[in-house]
Design an enzyme around this catalytic site. Structure first.
Site, PDB file in Angstrom:
ATOM      1  N   GLU A 120     -41.098  26.006  64.612  1.00  0.00           N
ATOM      2  CA  GLU A 120     -39.664  26.335  64.556  1.00  0.00           C
ATOM      3  C   GLU A 120     -38.797  25.091  64.629  1.00  0.00           C
ATOM      4  OE1 GLU A 120     -37.162  28.484  63.495  1.00  0.00           O
ATOM      5  OE2 GLU A 120     -38.437  29.970  64.471  1.00  0.00           O
ATOM      6  N   LYS A 196     -37.734  21.063  54.631  1.00  0.00           N
ATOM      7  CA  LYS A 196     -37.373  22.277  55.380  1.00  0.00           C
ATOM      8  C   LYS A 196     -37.253  23.463  54.429  1.00  0.00           C
ATOM      9  CE  LYS A 196     -35.057  19.494  58.923  1.00  0.00           C
ATOM     10  NZ  LYS A 196     -33.829  18.772  59.263  1.00  0.00           N
TER      11      LYS A 196
END
Ligand code: HSE
Length: 393
Positions: A120, A196
């Site tokens: 995360e 990302k």
């Protein structure tokens, strides 16, 4: 009671120290047994016996059941992560490049060895977007996921647009504050948000895409004329990654600067904050906002992953299991502003159409529609000094 986590941590930089600060404030059933660091001579605020430069001190220690990987070097991070997962250790990593570049293999290793890799903290710092894509949107039809995924470039753009700072001054500040990558071209060139984006695409659309094949152009060529152009039209410039489903189960992915107006929710995302805008068929628009860089915000995401391991949490890569598999495609037309220096380059770039053209002594631009494939093919030409490209509505 949950399983005690005995942790070996690679790296003790900005995020590692941020994480350590948070862990200190909590009573958690965990122990950090060893830190593996690169520089043995740096002064540390913890007892020296906790530190070593030998990776085997973690990888070969059977008591260590959890590896926290927070180093800069994506190649070394990959080797450590793979070894750890294969030897039965769970891993938490915040290394977006390493994860984006090896995701498919790492997902398979987890299944084969019954281990878990959580990351995360690798995507948009403190914003829990991966867990939401996995758990909350697992049955949603996602039209697009976009936003501001890079704190440093957003910080620089905020300082330029709101405070009139020079690019170099703002970049230096972002480095001093610990937001920027060691090589800041990764931030300002749009590589970091591209990694990302590749991770997000995997959880949002069930596709593994080699980040090398995704277009990224950044803000490193932004000039005074572009800033003035944007201001005159009431826009700000933001560096935006986009993952979007287009016709026939195709997904388009790219990172480009974009002119955004006041009506865009991303207009007000400033400084090192990130924002993730999810457009879904049923939930409609949702927006996640929070700090995208920095020791404590990223450390908090890493801690959330660590504590999730206590109850055996693992990503299921649910969208990869769906019957209708989506495919990555680059055949997509978008409207761009291109400032250019040398007239010759316009002869080499094929636009579908040009709707606006300006030709001044020291400022020339065109606005027109162009295929993403063409931008990818002419990337090096477009990215030359003297040129700047941004998406425009
Ligand atoms: N350099 C990154 C950024 C750090 O500025 O967003 C967080 O991934």
């Amino acid at each position: 009671m949950s399983k005690k986590l005995i942790i070996g941590m690679f790296g003790f930089g900005v995020v590692g120290q941020g994480l350590y600060d948070i862990i200190k404030t909590k009573k958690l059933n965990l122990e950090i047994k060893k830190f593996v660091i690169k520089n043995a001579h740096k002064e540390r605020k913890l007892p020296a016996e906790l530190f070593t430069t030998d990776p085997e001190a973690i990888l070969a220690d059977e008591e260590i059941n959890t590896v926290v990987e927070l180093i800069d070097d994506a190649d070394a991070a990959y080797i450590f992560t793979k070894r750890a997962l294969e030897s039965g250790k769970n891993v938490v990593s915040a290394n977006k490049k390493m994860i984006a570049s090896h995701l498919e293999e790492l997902a398979e290793i987890q299944i084969k060895h019954g281990t878990s890799l959580l990351y995360e903290g690798a995507v948009c710092g403190s914003i829990p977007i991966i867990r939401n894509l996995e758990e909350y949107y697992d049955n949603e039809l996602l039209h697009s996921v976009s936003g501001i995924f890079n704190g440093s470039s957003n910080y620089i753009l905020s300082k330029i647009f709101n405070e009139g700072q020079r690019y170099s001054e703002a970049l230096q500040k972002a480095q001093e504050l610990g937001f920027a990558e060691t090589d800041p071209i990764l931030d300002v060139g749009g590589y970091d948000p591209k990694y990302k984006l590749a991770i997000v695409a995997s959880h949002a659309y069930g596709i593994y895409v080699d980040p090398e094949s995704i277009l990224n152009l950044g803000i490193d060529k932004l000039g005074d004329q572009d800033i003035q152009f944007a201001k005159e039209k009431g826009f700000k410039i933001k560096l935006l990654p986009l993952a979007k489903e287009i016709n026939n189960n195709q997904v388009v992915l790219y990172v480009l600067p974009k002119f955004v107006g006041r009506d865009n929710i991303l207009y007000n995302v400033e400084n090192e904050n990130n924002g993730v805008l999810v457009k879904a068929a049923f939930a409609d628009e949702q927006f996640f906002y929070g700090k995208g860089a920095g020791g404590h915000p990223t450390g908090s995401a890493v801690l959330s992953d660590i504590t999730a391991l206590r109850y055996g949490y693992r990503y299921e890569y649910k969208k990869h299991l769906e019957a209708d598999q989506l495919k990555y495609n680059t055949d997509y037309v978008l409207k761009v502003y291109l400032r250019y220096e040398d007239e010759e380059i316009l002869k080499q770039i094929t636009f579908q159409n040009i709707s606006e053209r300006f030709y001044g002594a020291d400022f020339k631009y065109v606005i027109g529609e162009i295929n993403l494939k063409e931008i990818i093919a002419k990337r090096d030409l477009i990215n030359q000094t003297g040129n700047f490209i941004a998406e425009i509505l």
